[in-house]
Design an enzyme around this catalytic site. Structure first.
Site, PDB file in Angstrom:
ATOM      1  CG  ASP A  31       6.472  47.845   9.572  1.00  0.00           C
ATOM      2  OD1 ASP A  31       5.484  47.158   9.306  1.00  0.00           O
ATOM      3  OD2 ASP A  31       6.564  48.534  10.614  1.00  0.00           O
ATOM      4  CG  ASN A  32       7.286  53.014  11.752  1.00  0.00           C
ATOM      5  OD1 ASN A  32       6.630  51.976  11.934  1.00  0.00           O
ATOM      6  ND2 ASN A  32       6.861  54.197  12.144  1.00  0.00           N
ATOM      7  CB  THR A  35       2.452  48.720  16.305  1.00  0.00           C
ATOM      8  OG1 THR A  35       2.101  48.977  14.940  1.00  0.00           O
ATOM      9  CG2 THR A  35       2.172  49.942  17.146  1.00  0.00           C
ATOM     10  N   GLY A  36       4.644  46.778  14.602  1.00  0.00           N
ATOM     11  CA  GLY A  36       4.791  45.457  13.964  1.00  0.00           C
ATOM     12  C   GLY A  36       5.915  44.657  14.606  1.00  0.00           C
ATOM     13  CG  ASP A  56       8.614  56.773  10.081  1.00  0.00           C
ATOM     14  OD1 ASP A  56       7.502  56.773   9.514  1.00  0.00           O
ATOM     15  OD2 ASP A  56       8.799  57.165  11.249  1.00  0.00           O
ATOM     16  CE1 TYR A 145      -6.232  53.162  12.669  1.00  0.00           C
ATOM     17  CE2 TYR A 145      -8.603  52.930  12.878  1.00  0.00           C
ATOM     18  CZ  TYR A 145      -7.395  52.460  12.410  1.00  0.00           C
ATOM     19  OH  TYR A 145      -7.352  51.300  11.673  1.00  0.00           O
ATOM     20  CE  LYS A 149      -6.199  53.395   8.925  1.00  0.00           C
ATOM     21  NZ  LYS A 149      -5.275  52.604   8.088  1.00  0.00           N
ATOM     22  CB  THR A 175      -9.443  41.548  10.664  1.00  0.00           C
ATOM     23  OG1 THR A 175     -10.252  42.249   9.727  1.00  0.00           O
ATOM     24  CG2 THR A 175      -8.882  40.301  10.001  1.00  0.00           C
ATOM     25  NE  ARG A 186      -6.001  45.433  17.200  1.00  0.00           N
ATOM     26  CZ  ARG A 186      -5.561  45.526  15.955  1.00  0.00           C
ATOM     27  NH1 ARG A 186      -6.357  45.976  15.008  1.00  0.00           N
ATOM     28  NH2 ARG A 186      -4.337  45.175  15.670  1.00  0.00           N
TER      29      ARG A 186
HETATM   30  N1  UDP Z   1     -13.349  45.504  24.511  1.00  0.00           N
HETATM   31  C1  UDP Z   1     -13.703  45.009  25.740  1.00  0.00           C
HETATM   32  N2  UDP Z   1     -12.720  44.539  26.566  1.00  0.00           N
HETATM   33  C2  UDP Z   1     -11.399  44.535  26.209  1.00  0.00           C
HETATM   34  C3  UDP Z   1     -11.046  45.038  24.937  1.00  0.00           C
HETATM   35  C4  UDP Z   1     -12.039  45.522  24.102  1.00  0.00           C
HETATM   36  O1  UDP Z   1     -14.888  44.980  26.120  1.00  0.00           O
HETATM   37  O2  UDP Z   1     -10.552  44.094  27.024  1.00  0.00           O
HETATM   38  C5  UDP Z   1     -14.405  46.025  23.629  1.00  0.00           C
HETATM   39  C6  UDP Z   1     -14.201  47.470  23.205  1.00  0.00           C
HETATM   40  O3  UDP Z   1     -14.750  48.334  24.178  1.00  0.00           O
HETATM   41  C7  UDP Z   1     -14.947  47.509  21.898  1.00  0.00           C
HETATM   42  C8  UDP Z   1     -14.777  46.106  21.338  1.00  0.00           C
HETATM   43  O4  UDP Z   1     -14.394  45.281  22.441  1.00  0.00           O
HETATM   44  O5  UDP Z   1     -16.319  47.758  22.106  1.00  0.00           O
HETATM   45  C9  UDP Z   1     -13.716  46.010  20.251  1.00  0.00           C
HETATM   46  O6  UDP Z   1     -12.565  46.623  20.719  1.00  0.00           O
HETATM   47  P1  UDP Z   1     -11.203  46.636  19.918  1.00  0.00           P
HETATM   48  O7  UDP Z   1     -10.202  47.365  20.747  1.00  0.00           O
HETATM   49  O8  UDP Z   1     -10.834  45.242  19.507  1.00  0.00           O
HETATM   50  O9  UDP Z   1     -11.460  47.430  18.564  1.00  0.00           O
HETATM   51  P2  UDP Z   1     -12.512  48.537  18.063  1.00  0.00           P
HETATM   52  O10 UDP Z   1     -13.504  47.767  17.292  1.00  0.00           O
HETATM   53  O11 UDP Z   1     -13.126  49.240  19.239  1.00  0.00           O
HETATM   54  O12 UDP Z   1     -11.689  49.466  17.246  1.00  0.00           O
END
Ligand code: UDP
Length: 310
Positions: A31-32, A35-36, A56, A145, A149, A175, A186
Site C-alpha cells: 500500500d502507498n 488514504t489507508g 506505490d 475515478y 476503473k 459499502t 462518504r
Molecule cells: N451525501 C450527502 N451528504 C454527505 C455526503 C454524501 O448527501 O455529507 C450524498 C452524496 O451526494 C451521494 C450519496 O450521499 O448522493 C453517497 O455519497 P458517497 O460520497 O458516500 O458516495 P457515492 O455513492 O456518491 O460515490
C-alpha cells in the site's frame, strides 16, 4: 495460496486481508498509504502468514517472491479524496493496474480487480446489471475515478484474451462498516459522526438520490467467492436495498438517538441520481447474497465510531 494484495491497508483491503489470513492463505500486503490507515492492519503484523511493505504500484517496483494470486484493492475511492488526488487516481487505475497485471502474467497468477458501480455513471437503467454500458461523463468531476476503473476493466479483459490470465472483476456498490475513514466524506461515516456529535446532518441536494448500502462482511464474502470461481466477466456485489439519501440520514439519526437536524447543501456535480445493483448474476454463479440487514450493519458501524470518538 500465496497472495499479493495491493491496497491492503484501506477499508475494504484490510478486511480482505483478515479474511484471507483466516482462511489460511499467506498475504503480502502492499500500500502507498495515501488514504489507508496503518492501524487497520496493526493486528496482523505479528502473524507469520502476513507481511506488509510500503509500495506505490504506480511506480516501478520489484518483489522477488512468487505469487499464486494478485489482488488489486488499491484505489482512492471516496469522492472527496479522488477530487483531492485527481492524477494519482487516474494513474493507479492505469499504470497501477498494468504493473500488477504484468506481475500476474510473469507469475502465471490469478488476478482480481475491485471495480465499482461508478462504471455505470449516472445510470439510465435501474437496477444496474452487468450488461449495462453506463452513462459516464468522460471529462466531469468524477471522471478521474470512473474512467480509470473503466480503463482497468478494459485492460484486464484484454490481458485475459491475449495472455489467458485467470482474471476476475468485481463491481462494488456502496459499502459501509468499521474501518471507514471518518474524514473521507462518504455518506455513512459522515452522517454517523455528525449524528453522534449532535451536529447538523448534511444532506446534499434534496436527498432524493438513492444508494443501496452493503455491509462490509457481506461484500468481502462475495468477493472471496468470486476469487474461487471460474468467472471472468464483471460481477456486481452489493445489497439491492435501495434508499434515498434522506432516508439514510433519518435512519442514522434514529439509530444514534441523536438530536441532530437535517440541513440541505448543494448537490455535487454528476452525483448519480440512482444506484442499485442487480445481483442476479452473483446469486446464480456464486450462490451469494447479502445477509446483514441495514439496522444490524449500521449499529455495528455506529459502535465502531463511538469507540473512536471516546
Ligand atoms: N451525501 C450527502 N451528504 C454527505 C455526503 C454524501 O448527501 O455529507 C450524498 C452524496 O451526494 C451521494 C450519496 O450521499 O448522493 C453517497 O455519497 P458517497 O460520497 O458516500 O458516495 P457515492 O455513492 O456518491 O460515490
Amino acid at each position: 495460496m500465496n497472495v499479493l494484495l495491493a491496497g491492503g491497508v484501506g477499508f475494504l483491503g484490510s478486511h480482505f486481508c483478515d479474511l484471507l489470513i483466516n482462511k489460511g492463505h499467506k498475504v503480502f500486503c502492499i500500500d502507498n498509504l495515501i488514504t489507508g490507515k496503518k492501524e487497520n492492519i496493526n493486528h496482523l503484523l505479528k502473524n507469520k502468514n502476513f507481511k506488509f511493505k510500503k509500495i506505490d504500484i504506480i511506480k516501478n517496483f520489484s518483489i522477488k517472491e512468487k505469487f499464486d494470486c494478485i489482488i488489486n484493492f488499491a484505489s482512492i475511492a471516496s469522492p472527496i479524496f479522488y477530487d483531492k488526488y485527481k492524477i494519482e487516481t487516474l494513474l493507479v487505475g492505469s499504470y497501477g493496474t498494468y504493473n500488477l497485471l504484468e506481475l500476474a502474467r510473469k507469475n502465471k497468477a490469478k488476478f482480481l480487480f475491485t471495480s465499482t458501480s461508478e462504471v455505470y455513471g449516472d445510470p439510465f437503467v435501474n437496477p444496474q446489471e452487468e450488461t449495462y454500458w453506463g452513462n459516464v461523463n468522460p471529462i466531469g468531476k468524477r471522471s478521474m475515478y470512473d474512467e480509470s476503473k473503466r480503463f482497468s476493466e478494459a485492460l484486464i479483459m484484454n490481458y485475459h484474451r491475449v495472455y489467458g490470465i485467470d482474471t476476475k472483476i468485481v463491481r462494488i456498490f456502496n459499502t459501509y462498516g468499521p474501518r471507514m475513514n471518518a474524514n473521507d466524506g462518504r455518506v455513512v461515516p459522515q452522517f454517523i459522526n455528525q449524528a453522534l456529535k449532535n451536529k447538523p446532518v448534511t444532506v446534499f441536494g434534496k436527498g432524493t438520490q438513492t444508494r443501496s448500502l452493503c455491509y462490509v462482511s457481506d461484500l468481502i464474502n462475495g468477493i472471496y467467492k468470486l476469487l474461487l470461481s471460474k468467472e471472468h466477466t464483471p460481477v456486481n456485489i452489493g445489497n439491492p436495498n435501495e434508499m434515498t439519501v434522506k432516508e439514510i440520514a433519518q435512519t442514522i439519526i434514529k439509530l444514534t438517538n441523536s438530536k441532530s437536524k437535517i440541513i440541505y447543501k448543494s448537490l455535487p456535480e454528476d452525483d448519480p441520481k440512482k444506484r442499485r445493483p442487480d445481483i442476479s448474476k452473483a446469486k446464480k454463479i456464486l450462490k451469494w447474497q447479502p445477509r446483514i440487514d441495514l439496522k444490524q450493519g449500521l449499529l455495528e458501524t455506529i459502535e465502531y465510531f463511538k469507540g473512536r470518538n471516546k
